[in-house]
Design an enzyme around this catalytic site. Sequence first.
Site, short mmCIF file in Angstrom:
data_model
loop_
_atom_site.label_atom_id
_atom_site.label_comp_id
_atom_site.label_asym_id
_atom_site.label_seq_id
_atom_site.Cartn_x
_atom_site.Cartn_y
_atom_site.Cartn_z
N ASP A 45 0.84 -1.20 0.00
CA ASP A 45 0.00 0.00 0.00
C ASP A 45 0.87 1.25 0.00
O ASP A 45 1.53 1.57 0.99
CB ASP A 45 -0.91 0.01 1.23
CG ASP A 45 -1.82 1.23 1.25
OD1 ASP A 45 -2.91 1.17 0.66
OD2 ASP A 45 -1.43 2.25 1.85
N TYR A 50 3.13 9.61 -0.56
CA TYR A 50 4.23 9.01 0.20
C TYR A 50 5.57 9.25 -0.49
O TYR A 50 6.62 9.09 0.13
CB TYR A 50 4.02 7.51 0.37
CG TYR A 50 2.75 7.11 1.07
CD1 TYR A 50 1.93 8.06 1.70
CD2 TYR A 50 2.34 5.78 1.11
CE1 TYR A 50 0.75 7.68 2.32
CE2 TYR A 50 1.18 5.40 1.73
CZ TYR A 50 0.38 6.35 2.33
OH TYR A 50 -0.80 5.96 2.95
N LYS A 75 -2.57 5.83 -4.42
CA LYS A 75 -3.60 6.84 -4.21
C LYS A 75 -3.23 8.14 -4.93
O LYS A 75 -2.06 8.53 -4.94
CB LYS A 75 -3.76 7.12 -2.71
CG LYS A 75 -3.87 5.88 -1.85
CD LYS A 75 -3.85 6.21 -0.37
CE LYS A 75 -3.60 4.96 0.45
NZ LYS A 75 -2.20 4.50 0.39
N HIS A 106 -7.26 9.94 -2.50
CA HIS A 106 -6.64 9.95 -1.17
C HIS A 106 -7.40 10.79 -0.15
O HIS A 106 -7.43 10.46 1.03
CB HIS A 106 -5.20 10.46 -1.29
CG HIS A 106 -4.31 10.01 -0.18
ND1 HIS A 106 -2.95 9.88 -0.32
CD2 HIS A 106 -4.57 9.66 1.09
CE1 HIS A 106 -2.42 9.46 0.82
NE2 HIS A 106 -3.38 9.34 1.70
N SER A 134 -10.42 7.06 -0.01
CA SER A 134 -9.73 7.08 1.28
C SER A 134 -10.12 8.34 2.02
O SER A 134 -10.15 9.43 1.44
CB SER A 134 -8.22 7.04 1.05
OG SER A 134 -7.50 7.11 2.25
N TRP A 182 -6.32 2.09 8.27
CA TRP A 182 -5.06 2.70 8.67
C TRP A 182 -5.16 3.02 10.17
O TRP A 182 -6.24 3.09 10.71
CB TRP A 182 -4.68 3.92 7.83
CG TRP A 182 -5.63 5.06 7.70
CD1 TRP A 182 -6.50 5.29 6.68
CD2 TRP A 182 -5.77 6.18 8.59
NE1 TRP A 182 -7.17 6.48 6.88
CE2 TRP A 182 -6.73 7.04 8.05
CE3 TRP A 182 -5.16 6.55 9.80
CZ2 TRP A 182 -7.14 8.22 8.67
CZ3 TRP A 182 -5.55 7.73 10.42
CH2 TRP A 182 -6.52 8.56 9.85
#
Length: 281
Positions: A45, A50, A75, A106, A134, A182
């Site tokens: 993931d 990131y 994402k 995201h 998300s 998460w």
Amino acid sequence: MQRKLTLNDGNVIPQFGLGLYQLPEGTETQNIVKTALELGYRHLDTSHAYQNETSVGQAIQDSEISNSEIWITSKLWPSDYEQAPEAIERMLKRLKVKQIDLLLLHQQVGNYRKAWIALENAVKEGKVKSIGISNFDGERLVDLFNFADIKPSVIQVETHPYHQQVELQEFLKPYGTKIESWYPLGHGDKNLLEEKIFKKMAKKYNKTVAQIILRWHIQEGIIVFPRSTQKEHLAENINIFDFELSCSEIKEIRKLNKKQPYFTMTYEEQEKNFLSWKLED
């Protein structure tokens, strides 16, 4: 043998994986992914936010495991939403794949409707296998589900024994949308990790408290991918498929639900913080 779940679009996803949040671009992340794959991880993931997709893609290419056996989730950040088709093309190049297994929006700010149309088109074009969201909630969650032609396969949200997302689960049932967690261990909350019920179960099954909590996620049908950088912890986290919590133990854990999230940013704060954050490709 770890479990797999069938999504509402018919695709099959490994229920357990590795979270790559806050891991830096470069050899460190490549080595962590390499180690995880050797230990049996088959779900990674990541995210544009990131800033480590290139390392993830390279680690997969360097492994002896076929790409078809590894599920990649990434994402799109809100700064990608207006030009989502182009952003998806760049993501494919960073990950060094022809198809992304699961692509999420995201955050629930920006032109998420336009971005969702782009995700639906990417599915039709074969560039993305499954799509989801998300950190959506409230009116924006409802709006997205009403608007979408392809309903989200997953929603990734904060989920743990103190915040079990019971109401969200009920909302999602008609759509068959799965929850991905998460903060699966409650952001490392000492109070959660020292709950007597977990210590009792850990002693009974000869497991750690973290393993008990991760096993609870699995048995509740939640997709989970704890983050770790140490081989010992990577091995420990995935070692949760040789025991099973009883129905009564699951019920006891459900009683811990406090509807207590650790992330409490308002819509206005999200828009202020997330829309101004521009990412490098």
